[in-house]
Design a protein around this motif. Structure first.
Motif, PDB file in Angstrom:
ATOM      1  N   ASP A  45       0.925   1.110  -3.517  1.00  0.00           N
ATOM      2  CA  ASP A  45       2.139   1.195  -4.325  1.00  0.00           C
ATOM      3  C   ASP A  45       3.402   1.331  -3.467  1.00  0.00           C
ATOM      4  O   ASP A  45       4.453   1.764  -3.943  1.00  0.00           O
ATOM      5  CB  ASP A  45       2.055   2.319  -5.355  1.00  0.00           C
ATOM      6  CG  ASP A  45       1.628   3.659  -4.776  1.00  0.00           C
ATOM      7  OD1 ASP A  45       1.115   3.688  -3.633  1.00  0.00           O
ATOM      8  OD2 ASP A  45       1.785   4.681  -5.457  1.00  0.00           O
ATOM      9  N   GLY A  46       3.305   0.960  -2.187  1.00  0.00           N
ATOM     10  CA  GLY A  46       4.493   0.811  -1.364  1.00  0.00           C
ATOM     11  C   GLY A  46       5.084   2.080  -0.787  1.00  0.00           C
ATOM     12  O   GLY A  46       6.257   2.101  -0.408  1.00  0.00           O
ATOM     13  N   GLU A  47       4.288   3.138  -0.655  1.00  0.00           N
ATOM     14  CA  GLU A  47       4.768   4.380  -0.047  1.00  0.00           C
ATOM     15  C   GLU A  47       4.400   4.400   1.439  1.00  0.00           C
ATOM     16  O   GLU A  47       3.319   3.966   1.833  1.00  0.00           O
ATOM     17  CB  GLU A  47       4.153   5.593  -0.750  1.00  0.00           C
ATOM     18  CG  GLU A  47       4.553   5.722  -2.211  1.00  0.00           C
ATOM     19  CD  GLU A  47       6.027   5.991  -2.417  1.00  0.00           C
ATOM     20  OE1 GLU A  47       6.640   6.663  -1.550  1.00  0.00           O
ATOM     21  OE2 GLU A  47       6.577   5.539  -3.435  1.00  0.00           O
ATOM     22  N   VAL A  48       5.314   4.924   2.257  1.00  0.00           N
ATOM     23  CA  VAL A  48       5.074   4.991   3.699  1.00  0.00           C
ATOM     24  C   VAL A  48       4.247   6.242   4.010  1.00  0.00           C
ATOM     25  O   VAL A  48       4.672   7.363   3.724  1.00  0.00           O
ATOM     26  CB  VAL A  48       6.400   5.030   4.493  1.00  0.00           C
ATOM     27  CG1 VAL A  48       6.115   4.956   5.989  1.00  0.00           C
ATOM     28  CG2 VAL A  48       7.316   3.888   4.061  1.00  0.00           C
ATOM     29  N   VAL A  49       3.066   6.016   4.584  1.00  0.00           N
ATOM     30  CA  VAL A  49       2.185   7.132   4.939  1.00  0.00           C
ATOM     31  C   VAL A  49       1.895   7.115   6.430  1.00  0.00           C
ATOM     32  O   VAL A  49       2.042   6.090   7.097  1.00  0.00           O
ATOM     33  CB  VAL A  49       0.861   7.094   4.147  1.00  0.00           C
ATOM     34  CG1 VAL A  49       1.093   7.427   2.690  1.00  0.00           C
ATOM     35  CG2 VAL A  49       0.158   5.746   4.296  1.00  0.00           C
ATOM     36  N   ASN A  65      -9.544   0.037   3.101  1.00  0.00           N
ATOM     37  CA  ASN A  65      -8.244  -0.081   3.754  1.00  0.00           C
ATOM     38  C   ASN A  65      -7.190   0.829   3.142  1.00  0.00           C
ATOM     39  O   ASN A  65      -7.191   1.059   1.930  1.00  0.00           O
ATOM     40  CB  ASN A  65      -7.755  -1.530   3.667  1.00  0.00           C
ATOM     41  CG  ASN A  65      -8.656  -2.501   4.398  1.00  0.00           C
ATOM     42  OD1 ASN A  65      -8.996  -2.280   5.556  1.00  0.00           O
ATOM     43  ND2 ASN A  65      -9.059  -3.568   3.722  1.00  0.00           N
ATOM     44  N   VAL A  66      -6.280   1.301   3.973  1.00  0.00           N
ATOM     45  CA  VAL A  66      -5.155   2.113   3.491  1.00  0.00           C
ATOM     46  C   VAL A  66      -4.399   1.364   2.401  1.00  0.00           C
ATOM     47  O   VAL A  66      -4.036   1.941   1.359  1.00  0.00           O
ATOM     48  CB  VAL A  66      -4.206   2.449   4.659  1.00  0.00           C
ATOM     49  CG1 VAL A  66      -2.945   3.140   4.150  1.00  0.00           C
ATOM     50  CG2 VAL A  66      -4.903   3.305   5.703  1.00  0.00           C
ATOM     51  N   ARG A  67      -4.167   0.081   2.598  1.00  0.00           N
ATOM     52  CA  ARG A  67      -3.340  -0.718   1.675  1.00  0.00           C
ATOM     53  C   ARG A  67      -3.967  -0.918   0.299  1.00  0.00           C
ATOM     54  O   ARG A  67      -3.299  -1.392  -0.619  1.00  0.00           O
ATOM     55  CB  ARG A  67      -3.044  -2.084   2.294  1.00  0.00           C
ATOM     56  CG  ARG A  67      -4.251  -2.964   2.520  1.00  0.00           C
ATOM     57  CD  ARG A  67      -3.841  -4.285   3.153  1.00  0.00           C
ATOM     58  NE  ARG A  67      -4.952  -5.189   3.354  1.00  0.00           N
ATOM     59  CZ  ARG A  67      -5.723  -5.239   4.437  1.00  0.00           C
ATOM     60  NH1 ARG A  67      -5.472  -4.387   5.432  1.00  0.00           N
ATOM     61  NH2 ARG A  67      -6.706  -6.109   4.537  1.00  0.00           N
ATOM     62  N   ASP A  68      -5.246  -0.570   0.146  1.00  0.00           N
ATOM     63  CA  ASP A  68      -5.929  -0.775  -1.133  1.00  0.00           C
ATOM     64  C   ASP A  68      -5.898   0.457  -2.032  1.00  0.00           C
ATOM     65  O   ASP A  68      -6.464   0.435  -3.137  1.00  0.00           O
ATOM     66  CB  ASP A  68      -7.378  -1.197  -0.887  1.00  0.00           C
ATOM     67  CG  ASP A  68      -7.476  -2.574  -0.241  1.00  0.00           C
ATOM     68  OD1 ASP A  68      -6.570  -3.393  -0.475  1.00  0.00           O
ATOM     69  OD2 ASP A  68      -8.444  -2.813   0.511  1.00  0.00           O
ATOM     70  N   LEU A  71      -0.714   6.021  -3.333  1.00  0.00           N
ATOM     71  CA  LEU A  71      -0.454   7.309  -2.701  1.00  0.00           C
ATOM     72  C   LEU A  71      -1.204   8.416  -3.429  1.00  0.00           C
ATOM     73  O   LEU A  71      -1.784   9.305  -2.797  1.00  0.00           O
ATOM     74  CB  LEU A  71       1.049   7.605  -2.687  1.00  0.00           C
ATOM     75  CG  LEU A  71       1.444   8.960  -2.110  1.00  0.00           C
ATOM     76  CD1 LEU A  71       0.976   9.094  -0.662  1.00  0.00           C
ATOM     77  CD2 LEU A  71       2.945   9.168  -2.213  1.00  0.00           C
ATOM     78  N   GLY A  72      -1.197   8.371  -4.749  1.00  0.00           N
ATOM     79  CA  GLY A  72      -1.898   9.389  -5.521  1.00  0.00           C
ATOM     80  C   GLY A  72      -3.374   9.460  -5.176  1.00  0.00           C
ATOM     81  O   GLY A  72      -3.947  10.550  -5.054  1.00  0.00           O
ATOM     82  N   TYR A 118      -2.454  -5.994  10.133  1.00  0.00           N
ATOM     83  CA  TYR A 118      -2.071  -6.453   8.798  1.00  0.00           C
ATOM     84  C   TYR A 118      -0.567  -6.287   8.681  1.00  0.00           C
ATOM     85  O   TYR A 118      -0.050  -5.204   8.965  1.00  0.00           O
ATOM     86  CB  TYR A 118      -2.785  -5.635   7.716  1.00  0.00           C
ATOM     87  CG  TYR A 118      -2.400  -6.040   6.313  1.00  0.00           C
ATOM     88  CD1 TYR A 118      -3.027  -7.111   5.686  1.00  0.00           C
ATOM     89  CD2 TYR A 118      -1.403  -5.354   5.617  1.00  0.00           C
ATOM     90  CE1 TYR A 118      -2.681  -7.492   4.399  1.00  0.00           C
ATOM     91  CE2 TYR A 118      -1.039  -5.727   4.339  1.00  0.00           C
ATOM     92  CZ  TYR A 118      -1.683  -6.801   3.732  1.00  0.00           C
ATOM     93  OH  TYR A 118      -1.327  -7.178   2.460  1.00  0.00           O
ATOM     94  N   TYR A 119       0.124  -7.340   8.274  1.00  0.00           N
ATOM     95  CA  TYR A 119       1.583  -7.246   8.196  1.00  0.00           C
ATOM     96  C   TYR A 119       2.004  -6.751   6.815  1.00  0.00           C
ATOM     97  O   TYR A 119       1.845  -7.448   5.813  1.00  0.00           O
ATOM     98  CB  TYR A 119       2.254  -8.584   8.495  1.00  0.00           C
ATOM     99  CG  TYR A 119       3.754  -8.426   8.604  1.00  0.00           C
ATOM    100  CD1 TYR A 119       4.326  -7.897   9.758  1.00  0.00           C
ATOM    101  CD2 TYR A 119       4.590  -8.730   7.530  1.00  0.00           C
ATOM    102  CE1 TYR A 119       5.679  -7.693   9.849  1.00  0.00           C
ATOM    103  CE2 TYR A 119       5.945  -8.536   7.615  1.00  0.00           C
ATOM    104  CZ  TYR A 119       6.486  -8.010   8.776  1.00  0.00           C
ATOM    105  OH  TYR A 119       7.844  -7.800   8.852  1.00  0.00           O
ATOM    106  N   TYR A 120       2.539  -5.542   6.787  1.00  0.00           N
ATOM    107  CA  TYR A 120       2.997  -4.928   5.543  1.00  0.00           C
ATOM    108  C   TYR A 120       4.408  -5.401   5.202  1.00  0.00           C
ATOM    109  O   TYR A 120       5.324  -5.222   6.012  1.00  0.00           O
ATOM    110  CB  TYR A 120       3.021  -3.402   5.667  1.00  0.00           C
ATOM    111  CG  TYR A 120       1.682  -2.750   5.828  1.00  0.00           C
ATOM    112  CD1 TYR A 120       0.916  -2.422   4.713  1.00  0.00           C
ATOM    113  CD2 TYR A 120       1.181  -2.426   7.090  1.00  0.00           C
ATOM    114  CE1 TYR A 120      -0.309  -1.790   4.848  1.00  0.00           C
ATOM    115  CE2 TYR A 120      -0.048  -1.796   7.232  1.00  0.00           C
ATOM    116  CZ  TYR A 120      -0.783  -1.486   6.107  1.00  0.00           C
ATOM    117  OH  TYR A 120      -2.003  -0.857   6.248  1.00  0.00           O
ATOM    118  N   GLU A 121       4.569  -5.949   4.028  1.00  0.00           N
ATOM    119  CA  GLU A 121       5.904  -6.353   3.591  1.00  0.00           C
ATOM    120  C   GLU A 121       6.770  -5.117   3.350  1.00  0.00           C
ATOM    121  O   GLU A 121       6.340  -4.175   2.695  1.00  0.00           O
ATOM    122  CB  GLU A 121       5.818  -7.197   2.313  1.00  0.00           C
ATOM    123  CG  GLU A 121       5.064  -8.499   2.505  1.00  0.00           C
ATOM    124  CD  GLU A 121       4.933  -9.303   1.219  1.00  0.00           C
ATOM    125  OE1 GLU A 121       5.757  -9.078   0.299  1.00  0.00           O
ATOM    126  OE2 GLU A 121       4.016 -10.135   1.140  1.00  0.00           O
TER     127      GLU A 121
END
Length: 249
Positions: A45-49, A65-68, A71-72, A118-121
């Motif tokens: 959901d686009g939060e920086v961790v 993966n982190v991206r999957d 944050l919750g 992995y390139y994060y937008e």
């Protein structure tokens, strides 16, 4: 030699506490180090961790993966790694939480943008927005193995300090490379680095911060070569050695 060589805690005080957790950052601060190195990624959901690996399996009790994960969802993940039985539940911190904490101290933060696997937008944009919101720009170095990613942070803050992060073996003629493309710092792995390469960087006005320094021979060599900073899992040991070295004159 450089008597102002800085000690950066690698992923916080990762030699004795769970890496990239607020516990490791707090213990790094207590060790008397000059700065902290950490890694940022984006959630689903686009939060920086703050977490090093792109996948969760090795460092947490989650898989994938982190991206999957949102944050919750990640906030119920234990980032204690091998230290879980010692320190209990350690949540993955957001970069916002870190910035709020860092605004209350004087540490330098080396933020590694994790965008080479992995390139994060919008990772760069969101990271820079948080740095700006908390007024931390003067105490930040942005680095990445993806050099375009690090340099793109200057689109948001043109005078942001950046470091060209490279593996062991580095880049030949690194000083010229960094100067040509607008990096203020060169961040090589220690293996293969030479005194001559450090000198060439300095001749081009480039700072040299070296990773990951966990033995005394490397620390002494880099000190004698005049390196500007070392990144270590044991900031307390390195800081104590450096103080003793300075006391001897």
């Amino acid at each position: 030699m450089n008597k102002t060589m800085k000690i950066f805690a690698h992923r916080g005080f990762s030699g004795r506490y769970p890496q990239n957790t607020m516990l490791a950052f707090q213990k790094a601060l207590e060790s008397g180090c000059d700065g902290i190195e950490l890694d940022v990624q984006l959630t689903k959901d686009g939060e920086v961790v703050i977490i090093h690996d792109e996948y969760l399996d090795d460092l947490t009790d989650f898989t994938g993966n982190v991206r999957d994960y949102t944050l919750g969802e990640l906030k119920s993940c234990n980032a204690g790694g091998k230290w879980q039985e010692v320190y209990g539940f350690q949540p993955i911190p957001t970069f916002e939480e870190y910035c709020e904490w860092a605004s209350g101290n004087s540490l330098i933060t080396n933020v590694e943008i994790k965008s080479s696997v992995y390139y994060y937008e919008e990772l760069e944009k969101k990271t820079m927005e948080l740095i700006g919101r908390f007024g931390l720009k003067e105490r930040i170095i942005i680095s990445s193995f993806n050099h375009l990613s690090a340099l793109s942070c200057k689109d948001f803050m043109p005078d942001m300090k950046t470091g060209a992060l490279v593996g062991n073996g580095g880049i030949a003629n690194a000083g010229y490379y960094c100067k040509k493309f607008g990096f203020e710092c060169y961040h090589p792995g220690v293996e293969g680095l030479t005194k001559e390469e450090v000198e060439l960087c300095h001749k081009n006005g480039i700072e040299v911060n070296v990773w990951t320094i966990n033995n005394m021979d490397d620390l002494e060599n880099l000190y004698e070569w005049g390196c500007d900073g070392v990144i270590t899992n044991y900031p307390d040991v390195c800081k104590s050695w450096l103080k003793a070295k300075k006391a001897k004159g």
